[in-house]
Design a protein around this motif. Structure first.
Motif: not given
Length: 351
Positions: A84-86, A145-149, A138-140
């Motif tokens: 995940x690495x959030x 979403x973070x990678x695609x933003x 949910x975290x993944x």
């Protein structure tokens, strides 16, 4: 012109060469999976594409541009990791917005893009939550979403589902594929799970000891494995030792039983030993097929929708699956049966 080109890619760590002369071209919008066991080099190739590792040799080009001298943050790549690495101190909104903020995107555009991404992964209602307040799935999805933003030109996923339980893995891999198709983004997906690769890929690269043993569609990889490794790693295959009888007539002998192959025996001579492979679902008792092998039943197992029977053919165990039916009579151990199959389903395994 191919979008992502890996040309004679190599990587060594000290004296150990972990990626050897790797070549591949990936088209724009294609979903390609790197499949193989631990240590085969698949993640190392991904990390070289991302810029986390420098190749020992060869080149990486994206959209016609050599990436060799570009840093990771200059490659316009989105990356999703296994863990995940959030950022634990940021809520969902800020995690998704992180790349946009680093790029200096105006606040209004950030808000609009984050809302778009959260709608894409169907987590708009969790924008204020922190990672510890969410499930792994949910975290993944937030990591995706973070990678695609930032609108990357290439999406890389490094075993993103391996930390999740089986049911969540299935639903999330389908969701990833749906999002990828919707956005049309070129994607490279690393996995050791053959079912994942077969179910969501346009093409699969089966890697073995730093090399690409076979590159093809899921159907090609499963139905026509090019090497012994691919045949043994992808799906379940029965292996039978055989001897060439007449290469011109494409006849072989399994034990004392002679059968005719559909596959040509180029380069083989009478008396040459070969290995044949047959998928469990290709065989049946008394069903259709132009070829027959006689064997003795070793066991029958009721698996719900499938009955799996194992027989001994010329001393080799051969399993085959039959769909369950209310009136199906299960073969009994010791019973001699005729295993029928199509000659086209019997493959010659090549090294």
């Amino acid at each position: 012109m191919s979008f992502l080109v890996l040309d004679n890619l190599q990587k060594s760590f000290g004296p150990v060469q972990v990626v050897k002369n790797f070549n591949m071209s990936i088209e724009k919008g294609e979903f390609v999976s790197f499949l193989g066991p631990s240590g085969c080099g698949k993640t190392t190739v991904l990390r070289m594409i991302a810029g986390f590792e420098a190749p020992s040799g060869g080149t990486i080009s994206i959209d016609g541009r050599d990436q060799s001298r570009l840093k990771t943050n200059q490659r316009n790549i989105g990356m999703v990791f296994q863990a995940y690495a959030l950022f634990p101190n940021m809520n969902v909104f800020d995690n998704v917005a992180f790349g946009l903020k680093v790029a200096g995107t105006p606040r209004a555009q950030i808000e609009a893009r984050v809302k778009e991404m959260l709608a894409l992964i169907r987590l708009e209602h969790l924008a204020d939550r922190y990672p510890y307040q969410m499930s792994g799935g949910q975290q993944q999805r937030v990591a995706l979403a973070r990678a695609l933003a930032p609108k990357p030109q290439l999406l890389l996923l490094d075993e993103p589902l391996s930390a999740l339980d089986a049911k969540i893995r299935v639903s999330l891999r389908e969701e990833i594929r749906q999002i990828q198709r919707q956005l049309g983004i070129t994607t490279v997906f690393v996995t050791h799970d053959q079912e994942e690769a077969l179910s969501i890929s346009d093409r699969i690269v089966v890697m073995n000891a730093g090399r690409a043993d076979q590159i093809g569609t899921p159907s090609q990889i499963y139905n026509r494995p090019a090497t012994r490794f691919v045949a043994s790693f992808v799906g379940t295959l029965n292996m039978l030792d055989a001897t060439v009888v007449d290469p011109a007539q494409q006849t072989v002998q399994v034990g004392g039983q002679v059968i005719t192959l559909k596959e040509r025996l180029d380069g083989k001579s009478a008396g040459d030993p070969i290995v044949l492979a047959l998928r469990p679902e290709a065989g049946s008792l008394g069903g259709p097929g132009d070829s027959t092998l006689k064997g003795d039943v070793l066991s029958s197992s009721f698996l719900g929708s499938v009955v799996r029977t194992k027989i001994s053919v010329a001393g080799s165990p051969v399993s085959f699956d039959t769909f369950n039916a209310p009136d199906l009579a299960m073969p009994k151990p010791g019973q001699t049966v005729d295993l029928r199959f199509s000659s086209g389903d019997l493959l010659v395994v090549r090294d």
